[in-house]
Design an enzyme around this catalytic site. Structure first.
Site, PDB file in Angstrom:
ATOM      1  N   LEU A 145       0.864  -1.175   0.000  1.00 56.75           N
ATOM      2  CA  LEU A 145       0.000   0.000   0.000  1.00 56.75           C
ATOM      3  C   LEU A 145       0.904   1.228   0.000  1.00 56.75           C
ATOM      4  CD1 LEU A 145      -2.637  -0.956   2.764  1.00 56.75           C
ATOM      5  CD2 LEU A 145      -2.856  -1.228   0.286  1.00 56.75           C
ATOM      6  N   ASP A 146       0.451   2.305  -0.636  1.00 63.20           N
ATOM      7  CA  ASP A 146       1.209   3.554  -0.583  1.00 63.20           C
ATOM      8  C   ASP A 146       1.432   3.951   0.875  1.00 63.20           C
ATOM      9  OD1 ASP A 146       1.104   3.668  -3.337  1.00 63.20           O
ATOM     10  OD2 ASP A 146      -0.636   5.001  -3.377  1.00 63.20           O
ATOM     11  N   ARG A 147       2.510   4.677   1.129  1.00 65.17           N
ATOM     12  CA  ARG A 147       2.840   5.076   2.500  1.00 65.17           C
ATOM     13  C   ARG A 147       1.633   5.684   3.229  1.00 65.17           C
ATOM     14  NH1 ARG A 147       7.497   7.328   5.448  1.00 65.17           N
ATOM     15  NH2 ARG A 147       8.812   7.218   3.589  1.00 65.17           N
ATOM     16  N   THR A 149      -1.559   5.412   2.501  1.00 65.55           N
ATOM     17  CA  THR A 149      -2.794   4.628   2.407  1.00 65.55           C
ATOM     18  C   THR A 149      -2.786   3.634   3.556  1.00 65.55           C
ATOM     19  OG1 THR A 149      -2.964   4.846   0.005  1.00 65.55           O
ATOM     20  CG2 THR A 149      -4.117   2.997   1.007  1.00 65.55           C
ATOM     21  N   ARG A 247      -6.227   6.196  -7.009  1.00 67.73           N
ATOM     22  CA  ARG A 247      -6.097   7.649  -6.850  1.00 67.73           C
ATOM     23  C   ARG A 247      -6.135   8.365  -8.199  1.00 67.73           C
ATOM     24  NH1 ARG A 247      -0.634   7.875  -3.556  1.00 67.73           N
ATOM     25  NH2 ARG A 247      -0.976  10.122  -3.762  1.00 67.73           N
TER      26      ARG A 247
END
Length: 332
Positions: A145-147, A149, A247
């Site tokens: 997951l993105d930092r 998120t 996103r």
């Protein structure tokens, strides 16, 4: 002579790959030569190197300690982070964790402390793994997951667990759902496709409606859960897992996610920062649904796992009249 007993964490890998991890500095030819001479044996027998290791197998190295240690890289000990993990599910093979926003899933740079380091620290603290075991297998994550998120990350505690989970993600038989708050009204479920092109230098992506050179196909479904006339709480089903897919795709369609610094609405984000102190996108991986499984993974068969959304996410949703929430989970 040194004797090694294969643990459940190391089981499932080829014998020659295990040896290459145990004595990282030795050339591959060394292992095959030693196996031919029976200086390295598996369960007391001559081995070829392509055997699949099982829990409880015995490896004997009829080598001097100087030879063994000379081929072993002197690695730094694992970091004990002391962090308490929000564990949603755990068995002997796998662990599902609710990652907080702001934490890396995996290292981006050498000195980073990511969820992987927290996972290994936890397993060391509980005694499930040892520093010695980490030289031949390191528990890790199967999804990123993105930092900024939050939500569910899946970890393999054993090699077999890691392989099973990785297979589910690759085959797309594991259904992944996210929550987000977006600008604008969405009244109906939608199934959307497009093409995503990543700029490696800027780590940003562009979305295209039609096939474009070097772009990769993307597929997203979304379902509105609540709205207030101006904004919508969405559930997203991610059918392809490209960089920043949710996103960028929503922004392209005119529905940027609240707080998104890369693809969001700058004016709206400024208001959210001043009003709520929001500095990250309100995107949360909240729900996993597993397919039918058997054997060692039967405990996960058909199981649904939910991760409570962060307090700030829930607070903003409630203050803006976006649904009814119970313990971080929207009532849908």
């Amino acid at each position: 002579m040194r004797e090694l007993v294969i643990s459940k964490y190391e089981a499932g890998q080829r014998f020659d790959k295990f040896l290459a991890k145990y004595m990282e500095l030795a050339p591959k030819s060394f292992f095959y030569k030693m196996m031919r001479k029976k200086n390295i044996t598996l369960n007391g027998k001559k081995a070829a190197g392509n055997e699949k290791l099982e829990n409880g197998d015995t490896v004997k190295l009829f080598l001097s300690e100087e030879t063994i240690e000379g081929f072993r890289e002197k690695k730094k000990r694992a970091v004990h982070t002391g962090a308490k993990l929000d564990i949603l599910y755990e068995d002997e093979q796998v662990m599902l964790i609710n990652k907080p926003a702001g934490m890396l899933s995996q290292k981006a740079e050498k000195g980073d402390i990511s969820m992987v380091e927290h996972l290994i620290s936890h397993l060391l603290d509980t005694g499930e793994v040892t520093e010695e075991m980490l030289k031949t297998f390191r528990p890790s994550l199967c999804n990123r997951l993105d930092r900024n998120t939050s939500g569910i990350v899946a970890a393999g505690k054993t090699l077999q667990g890691l392989q099973m989970l990785s297979g589910l993600f690759k085959e797309r038989t594991l259904h992944k759902y996210y929550l987000c708050i977006v600008k604008g009204m969405i009244k109906e479920e939608q199934d959307v496709r497009g093409w995503l092109l990543k700029n490696e230098k800027t780590n940003q992506v562009r979305i295209f409606k039609n096939e474009t050179k070097d772009a990769r196909p993307i597929h997203t479904k979304y379902r509105p859960l609540a709205d207030n006339g101006q904004e919508t709480l969405l559930e997203i089903e991610l059918l392809t897992g490209r960089t920043h897919q949710i996103r960028a795709h929503l922004s392209y369609m005119g529905h940027p996610i609240f707080g998104d610094p890369k693809y969001g609405d700058a004016v709206l984000n400024k208001k959210l920062t001043s009003g709520y102190g929001l500095h990250m996108q309100l995107l949360h991986a909240w729900h996993l649904v597993f397919p039918e499984l058997s054997g060692d993974f039967e405990g996960l068969s058909g199981k649904s796992i939910y991760a409570p959304a962060p307090k700030q996410f829930v607070s903003i949703a409630q203050k803006r009249g976006l649904g009814t929430w119970e313990h971080g989970i929207p009532e849908v």
